[in-house]
Design a protein around this motif. Structure first.
Motif, PDB file in Angstrom:
ATOM      1  N   GLY A 176       0.771  -1.421  -0.037  1.00 32.65           N
ATOM      2  CA  GLY A 176      -0.108   0.153   0.057  1.00 32.65           C
ATOM      3  C   GLY A 176       1.017   1.226   0.062  1.00 32.65           C
ATOM      4  N   TRP A 177       2.140   1.285  -0.530  1.00 35.99           N
ATOM      5  CA  TRP A 177       3.019   2.259  -0.570  1.00 35.99           C
ATOM      6  C   TRP A 177       2.798   3.202  -1.869  1.00 35.99           C
ATOM      7  N   SER A 178       3.247   4.151  -1.829  1.00 32.57           N
ATOM      8  CA  SER A 178       3.043   5.051  -3.023  1.00 32.57           C
ATOM      9  C   SER A 178       3.977   4.565  -4.392  1.00 32.57           C
ATOM     10  N   ARG A 179       3.442   4.411  -5.452  1.00 34.73           N
ATOM     11  CA  ARG A 179       3.824   3.754  -6.648  1.00 34.73           C
ATOM     12  C   ARG A 179       4.409   4.685  -7.478  1.00 34.73           C
ATOM     13  N   TYR A 180       5.254   4.065  -8.382  1.00 31.16           N
ATOM     14  CA  TYR A 180       5.888   5.083  -9.433  1.00 31.16           C
ATOM     15  C   TYR A 180       4.965   5.381 -10.478  1.00 31.16           C
ATOM     16  N   ILE A 181       4.871   6.494 -10.835  1.00 29.92           N
ATOM     17  CA  ILE A 181       4.040   7.132 -12.114  1.00 29.92           C
ATOM     18  C   ILE A 181       4.657   7.313 -13.250  1.00 29.92           C
ATOM     19  N   ALA A 182       5.784   7.519 -13.254  1.00 32.94           N
ATOM     20  CA  ALA A 182       6.835   8.157 -14.458  1.00 32.94           C
ATOM     21  C   ALA A 182       7.975   7.322 -14.492  1.00 32.94           C
ATOM     22  N   ASN A 183       8.429   7.069 -15.805  1.00 33.31           N
ATOM     23  CA  ASN A 183       9.611   6.570 -16.253  1.00 33.31           C
ATOM     24  C   ASN A 183      10.352   7.341 -16.978  1.00 33.31           C
ATOM     25  N   GLN A 184      11.516   7.872 -16.515  1.00 35.99           N
ATOM     26  CA  GLN A 184      12.134   9.004 -17.410  1.00 35.99           C
ATOM     27  C   GLN A 184      13.181   7.862 -18.059  1.00 35.99           C
ATOM     28  N   THR A 185      13.021   8.123 -19.229  1.00 37.39           N
ATOM     29  CA  THR A 185      13.466   6.975 -20.313  1.00 37.39           C
ATOM     30  C   THR A 185      14.248   7.620 -21.581  1.00 37.39           C
ATOM     31  N   TYR A 186      15.353   6.987 -22.116  1.00 36.27           N
ATOM     32  CA  TYR A 186      15.644   7.378 -23.512  1.00 36.27           C
ATOM     33  C   TYR A 186      14.759   6.576 -24.363  1.00 36.27           C
ATOM     34  N   VAL A 207       2.304   3.792 -16.336  1.00 30.53           N
ATOM     35  CA  VAL A 207       3.504   4.521 -16.102  1.00 30.53           C
ATOM     36  C   VAL A 207       3.829   5.406 -17.284  1.00 30.53           C
ATOM     37  N   GLY A 208       3.720   6.681 -17.034  1.00 34.19           N
ATOM     38  CA  GLY A 208       4.073   7.532 -18.145  1.00 34.19           C
ATOM     39  C   GLY A 208       5.585   7.668 -18.509  1.00 34.19           C
ATOM     40  N   ALA A 209       5.830   8.010 -19.732  1.00 31.81           N
ATOM     41  CA  ALA A 209       7.150   8.260 -20.131  1.00 31.81           C
ATOM     42  C   ALA A 209       7.665   9.734 -19.996  1.00 31.81           C
ATOM     43  N   VAL A 210       8.789   9.972 -19.439  1.00 28.46           N
ATOM     44  CA  VAL A 210       9.145  11.313 -19.468  1.00 28.46           C
ATOM     45  C   VAL A 210      10.443  11.107 -20.342  1.00 28.46           C
ATOM     46  N   VAL A 211      10.596  11.632 -21.382  1.00 30.40           N
ATOM     47  CA  VAL A 211      11.564  11.170 -22.573  1.00 30.40           C
ATOM     48  C   VAL A 211      12.915  11.860 -22.346  1.00 30.40           C
ATOM     49  N   TRP A 212      13.838  11.713 -22.310  1.00 29.20           N
ATOM     50  CA  TRP A 212      15.104  12.211 -22.345  1.00 29.20           C
ATOM     51  C   TRP A 212      15.937  11.879 -23.403  1.00 29.20           C
ATOM     52  N   SER A 213      16.784  13.067 -24.179  1.00 30.13           N
ATOM     53  CA  SER A 213      17.378  12.809 -25.098  1.00 30.13           C
ATOM     54  C   SER A 213      16.541  12.471 -26.543  1.00 30.13           C
ATOM     55  N   PRO A 214      15.544  13.238 -26.807  1.00 23.88           N
ATOM     56  CA  PRO A 214      14.765  12.963 -27.911  1.00 23.88           C
ATOM     57  C   PRO A 214      15.429  13.065 -29.231  1.00 23.88           C
TER      58      PRO A 214
END
Length: 354
Positions: A176-186, A207-214
């Protein structure tokens, strides 16, 4: 600017985010990225906010904390207008506990980040890498405590493999802990590995993607050409071997396709590459970086228009790579007639449609 929900959460973020890795310019890697000071950072943040960009991402390791300090100074007095995201977990110091995601390190790191950023809370805290030496339960229980204490609003990860992220989500749900909602990913037109495992996971788990180095570590700026050296002033001179690996045949096949679409649309190659990402499933926001205002204005031009289905299909074909085992049979359709990406299972508000 369009806003999107970050994963399966109620947090809305701008479709484009600003990556503050160029702030500070300390050390061999980050000095090659940029050396933006407070004055220039304030101008860039003003320009971003005027365009509707409200999501700003940094990390404690960027320029040994200087990026956080500059980002904290630039929007001072406007905290309620920005979504602040930072990352921790990579080594920042020589001490035995100056790396990883142990309880000791996380509590110390978050307090230090908040001090540098000049804020009482982070809208999003992301683990910069998976710590295999710390029990996942220890990490997740500490993160949940930080959320309950009000120091962090939402949680995410970066550079996790599929099993690492899925195991973490399962443990969080069990307790019942807070879960990850974002994945910062290449993720880019020349780096589509995200699609094999992490994208289906994001669809299934919200889980939403936060895109790095597009722009593929600076290779899709429009300046790189076949049989020519790296352009003068390119960060690739110093950092090409550090960034994600790139298949050269795929790279120039994609650049050729981008050139044609650029002629059809009147848009620049970077704008097209970013716009393509904004149409992909699970993508919540795409981080753009800039060394100066001109680059920022150019990248902001990636929104407000849309590639056609035919143009997307051609870019898909040019950038397609054979999926590795065990994914290739699914992507070839050998095991099932169903799509490997059940996009209909991902809520429309949590990412772009394909």
């Amino acid at each position: 600017m369009e806003t999107r929900f970050l994963g399966r959460s109620g947090l809305k973020v701008s479709a484009l985010g600003f990556g503050a890795g160029t702030f500070g310019g300390k050390g061999p890697l980050f000095s090659a990225w940029g050396n933006t000071d407070v004055t220039e950072a304030r101008r860039m943040i003003d320009l971003s906010l005027d365009a509707g960009l409200t999501f700003f991402d940094t990390a404690d390791v960027y320029s040994d904390g200087a990026s956080e300090s500059i980002l904290g100074e630039a929007p001072r007095g406007r905290r309620d207008r920005v979504i602040l995201s930072s990352k921790t977990g990579l080594r920042l110091g020589e001490g035995a506990n100056d790396a990883g995601t142990s309880r000791l390190r996380l509590l110390k790191a978050v307090d230090a980040s908040l001090k540098r950023l000049g804020t009482d809370y982070l809208d999003l805290l992301q683990l910069h890498a998976f710590d295999a030496m710390t029990p996942i339960e220890e990490t997740l229980s500490t993160l949940d405590d930080l959320v309950r204490a009000g120091k962090v609003r939402y949680l995410g990860v970066s550079n996790f493999s599929g099993w690492q992220l899925m195991e973490s989500l399962g443990i969080a749900d069990r307790h019942g802990w807070s879960r990850y909602i974002a994945n910062q990913t290449y993720y880019s037109l020349i780096g589509r590995d995200y699609e094999w495992e992490l994208m289906p996971l994001g669809i299934d788990q919200g889980v939403g993607a936060v895109v790095w180095s597009p722009l593929g570590w600076g290779r899709l700026t429009g300046k790189l050409r076949r049989d020519q050296p790296f352009p003068a002033g390119s960060r690739l001179h110093d950092t090409a071997d550090i960034g994600p690996p790139v298949d050269e045949q795929c790279l120039f096949r994609v650049i050729d396709a981008l050139d044609i679409v650029a002629e059809e649309t009147g848009k620049s190659i970077p704008q097209i590459a970013i716009n393509w990402l904004l149409q992909r499933p699970t993508v919540s926001t795409v981080l753009i970086g800039a060394r100066n205002e001109e680059q920022l204005r150019q990248n902001l031009g990636a929104i407000g228009w849309q590639l056609t289905a035919d143009q997307i299909a051609r870019l898909d074909a040019a950038s397609a790579m054979e999926a590795p085992y065990p994914y290739y049979p699914y992507w070839r359709g050998q095991f099932s007639e169903r799509s490997p990406l059940p996009v209909q299972a991902f809520p429309p508000h949590a990412g772009a449609a394909p």
